[in-house]
Scaffold this active site. Structure first.
Site, PDB file in Angstrom:
ATOM      1  N   HIS A  46       0.806  -1.219   0.000  1.00 24.53           N
ATOM      2  CA  HIS A  46       0.000   0.000   0.000  1.00 24.53           C
ATOM      3  C   HIS A  46       0.839   1.269   0.000  1.00 24.53           C
ATOM      4  CE1 HIS A  46      -3.674  -2.200   0.238  1.00 24.53           C
ATOM      5  NE2 HIS A  46      -3.405  -2.725   1.415  1.00 24.53           N
ATOM      6  N   ARG A  71       7.141  -5.793   3.167  1.00 18.89           N
ATOM      7  CA  ARG A  71       5.814  -6.367   2.926  1.00 18.89           C
ATOM      8  C   ARG A  71       5.601  -6.385   1.420  1.00 18.89           C
ATOM      9  NH1 ARG A  71      -0.148  -4.444   4.968  1.00 18.89           N
ATOM     10  NH2 ARG A  71       0.386  -2.533   3.829  1.00 18.89           N
ATOM     11  N   ASP A  85      16.487 -11.835  -2.274  1.00 15.81           N
ATOM     12  CA  ASP A  85      17.752 -11.643  -2.988  1.00 15.81           C
ATOM     13  C   ASP A  85      18.276 -10.218  -2.822  1.00 15.81           C
ATOM     14  OD1 ASP A  85      17.678 -14.249  -3.868  1.00 15.81           O
ATOM     15  OD2 ASP A  85      16.953 -13.763  -5.881  1.00 15.81           O
ATOM     16  N   GLU A 147      -6.123 -11.582   7.906  1.00 18.07           N
ATOM     17  CA  GLU A 147      -6.923 -10.360   7.790  1.00 18.07           C
ATOM     18  C   GLU A 147      -8.262 -10.574   7.104  1.00 18.07           C
ATOM     19  OE1 GLU A 147      -4.496  -7.558   5.628  1.00 18.07           O
ATOM     20  OE2 GLU A 147      -3.618  -9.116   4.381  1.00 18.07           O
ATOM     21  N   ASP A 173      -8.071  -4.559   7.366  1.00 19.17           N
ATOM     22  CA  ASP A 173      -8.789  -5.515   6.528  1.00 19.17           C
ATOM     23  C   ASP A 173      -9.601  -6.493   7.372  1.00 19.17           C
ATOM     24  OD1 ASP A 173      -8.415  -5.041   3.675  1.00 19.17           O
ATOM     25  OD2 ASP A 173      -6.296  -5.338   4.060  1.00 19.17           O
TER      26      ASP A 173
END
Length: 265
Positions: A46, A71, A85, A147, A173
């Site tokens: 987000h 995230r 990575d 969520e 959520d």
């Protein structure tokens, strides 16, 4: 291999204080890292952060002992592996709703034979050290976001997946899923009951319970309850709150005067 501070704190039974990065900027990430957070999570779901910005932010965090986390936007093995990575030590994955979701997530975090992660730690070697490949499976970790109502219904199955390190409550959520107002620091009964249930089930299964918070006061309450990883606000929210407080203080005092027309600027 470079220490994973989050794992060290969990090993001592302590709670991790996690910061949140939504601003795609090296200097702000470095500034946050030097503030003393145990870990910092770059939000690629987000926030407005793309891959190139995330890599530079991971590099900035590496100037400190703060654990770098990301995230990811979704349960996509490709982006999970790519961020590992790039040097992320922890991955938070949204919308883990079933056992199959959790299994795919865990497999994406681990090299064979424990998972399907492809080998190519291009920047992780720079951050973690040349022995990264030997220790990565036991050092990087994953947090599955709980969520949705479906996730609540499947919680025992999700938590029983071998190799899942932690679950992360996404209050906004989760609130929507339960017919409540989407917000952090929830007090509405259905959401509070769901949070308490996730906490109890995580403890039962030996999985670390984690939660997102809007304020330090609420986060401290969650630590008292037993959560061992608490996110507090974000760089953007902290900047906005600090700016608003300063402006409010100035508006409440004498109106500051600018330089006079006859003086030296």
């Amino acid at each position: 291999m470079r220490e994973n501070r989050v794992g060290t704190l969990w090993g001592r039974g302590e709670a991790v204080v996690n910061g949140w990065l939504a601003i795609p900027n090296v200097f702000s990430a470095e500034t946050m890292a030097h503030a003393g957070w145990d870990s910092l999570t770059i939000d690629m779901q987000h926030g407005v952060v793309d891959y190139a910005a995330a890599v530079s932010m991971l590099t900035a965090i590496s100037t400190t002992e703060t654990t770098p986390m990301v995230r990811v936007p979704w349960l996509d093995p490709g982006i999970i592996m790519k961020m590992l990575d790039a040097g992320a030590y922890g991955v938070i994955c949204p919308m883990i709703n079933t056992r199959a979701d959790a299994e795919l997530f865990v497999s994406s975090l681990r090299y064979p034979p424990r998972g399907m992660r492809s080998f190519g730690p291009i920047r992780a070697l720079l951050h973690a050290g040349p022995d990264y490949a030997r220790h990565a499976n036991d050092t990087v970790f994953g947090l599955a976001m709980i969520e949705t109502r479906q996730a609540l219904d499947n919680l025992d199955e999700i938590l029983s997946v071998e190799g899942l390190d932690a679950v992360y409550v996404g209050p906004a959520d989760l609130s929507l899923a339960l017919g409540c107002t989407p917000r952090f620091d929830q007090e509405e009964k259905p959401v509070v009951e769901a949070i308490d249930m996730i906490l109890a089930k995580a403890k039962e299964h030996g999985v670390v319970p984690c939660i997102h918070n809007g304020t330090a006061e609420y986060a401290l309450r969650m630590v008292e309850k037993g959560f061992r990883f608490v996110t507090v606000a974000s760089d953007a929210r902290l900047m906005a709150a600090g700016a608003q407080a300063t402006v409010a203080a100035m508006r409440g005092g004498p109106r500051p005067k600018g330089p006079g027309t006859s003086g030296t600027y």
